[in-house]
Design an enzyme around this catalytic site. Structure first.
Site, PDB file in Angstrom:
ATOM      1  CE1 TYR A 184      -3.301   2.823   0.344  1.00 56.46           C
ATOM      2  CE2 TYR A 184      -2.715   3.019   2.651  1.00 56.46           C
ATOM      3  CZ  TYR A 184      -3.399   3.481   1.549  1.00 56.46           C
ATOM      4  OH  TYR A 184      -4.182   4.605   1.659  1.00 56.46           O
ATOM      5  CG  ASP A 211      -3.839   1.859  -3.578  1.00 56.21           C
ATOM      6  OD1 ASP A 211      -3.310   2.484  -4.517  1.00 56.21           O
ATOM      7  OD2 ASP A 211      -4.733   2.342  -2.852  1.00 56.21           O
ATOM      8  CG  HIS A 247      -9.385   1.049  -4.341  1.00 55.78           C
ATOM      9  ND1 HIS A 247      -8.192   1.259  -4.982  1.00 55.78           N
ATOM     10  CD2 HIS A 247      -9.461   2.003  -3.372  1.00 55.78           C
ATOM     11  CE1 HIS A 247      -7.564   2.289  -4.438  1.00 55.78           C
ATOM     12  NE2 HIS A 247      -8.308   2.766  -3.459  1.00 55.78           N
TER      13      HIS A 247
END
Length: 257
Positions: free
Chosen positions: A106, A147, A248
């Site tokens: 992330y 991500d 998302h």
DNA sequence: ATGACTCCATTTTGGAGA
């Protein structure tokens, strides 16, 4: 072998969304981001009831990453990025599943830019790229999924956008992502779908989902040992339409192994 | 447009996300 990445945006409050998706799509490996849950609050029992084992690094309120595997528990190798300037932020986890090393990340958002948060993004990115190079040097099959908080090109967000010099689009962010690709990684989704929209994120604001004005910021990178095995990729857009959805949708690749 | 959504904690405002 289907490997997916999904920024769940709170694994506790969106457990029903995660469950619906796992039951429908049956991915073999899942990287989750933004758990937003303490280590002890991770819903392991609910996931085990669906047939998944898990390893995770929790953090209250923000961040948090996990790797799930269908029918087994991933073999945990790391719960932090080597060289992460802020050890308190749970942004990286790594585990082996069926002979594939999976890194779940992330990457810091970096807004507002410029500023300390953008500086942290770039420092984190460089540490990540350095670790990615060591993984390549090991010459083992690796997937880096997560991500990335980077829109790689102008084809990766809706036309006539107003993102300006947002940290997701800044030249420094794009250059860091390009340097990563230049190490020898393959962008799984773009390799299968070279052109056209591949949005993985739609803001909650301004009816971005009904208008299909999205961004592609969730990526799965495969090492050279796996490029020939890459057979399919996509985005499970239907998950973005569920009640209580994350902002998302899951992105995934299929490997012939 | 320091707008709008969504959630949470240092809760009844404000911070973060992107």
């Amino acid at each position: 072998m289907k490997i997916a990445t999904f920024n769940i945006n709170n694994v506790v409050s969106r457990l029903a969304v995660l469950t619906a998706w796992l039951e429908a799509e049956q991915p073999d490996v899942v990287c989750l981001q933004e758990l937003k849950a303490d280590q002890g609050a991770f819903p392991l029992a609910a996931l085990e009831a669906l047939g998944y084992g898990a390893v995770w690094k929790g953090q209250r309120t923000w961040n948090g990453v996990a790797i799930l595997a269908r029918g087994m528990t991933p073999v945990l190798t790391r719960t932090a990025l080597p060289g992460d300037p802020d050890k308190a932020q749970a942004r990286y986890i790594e585990a082996a599943v069926n002979g594939v090393l999976v890194g779940g990340l992330y990457l810091p958002n970096g807004n507002p830019a410029p500023g300390p948060k953008f500086d942290y993004k770039l420092v984190w990115f460089e540490a990540f790229n350095a670790h990615a190079q060591t993984l390549l040097d090991a010459k083992v099959p690796v997937v880096l999924a997560g991500d990335y908080n980077v829109v790689p090109t102008e084809a990766d967000l809706y036309p006539n956008h107003s993102y300006g010099d947002n940290a997701l689009l800044r030249p420094e962010s794009r250059a860091a992502f390009q340097r990563l690709l230049d190490q020898g990684w393959t962008d799984g989704l773009r390799a299968i779908h070279p052109t056209g929209p591949l949005w993985t994120f739609w803001s909650y604001l301004r009816f971005r989902w009904p208008k299909d004005k999205g961004l592609r910021i969730d990526h799965l990178l495969v090492s050279p040992q796996l490029t020939d095995a890459l057979v399919d990729a996509g985005v499970d857009r239907w998950v973005r339409d569920l009640d209580g959805a994350s902002d998302h949708a899951p992105a995934w690749i299929t490997l012939d192994r």
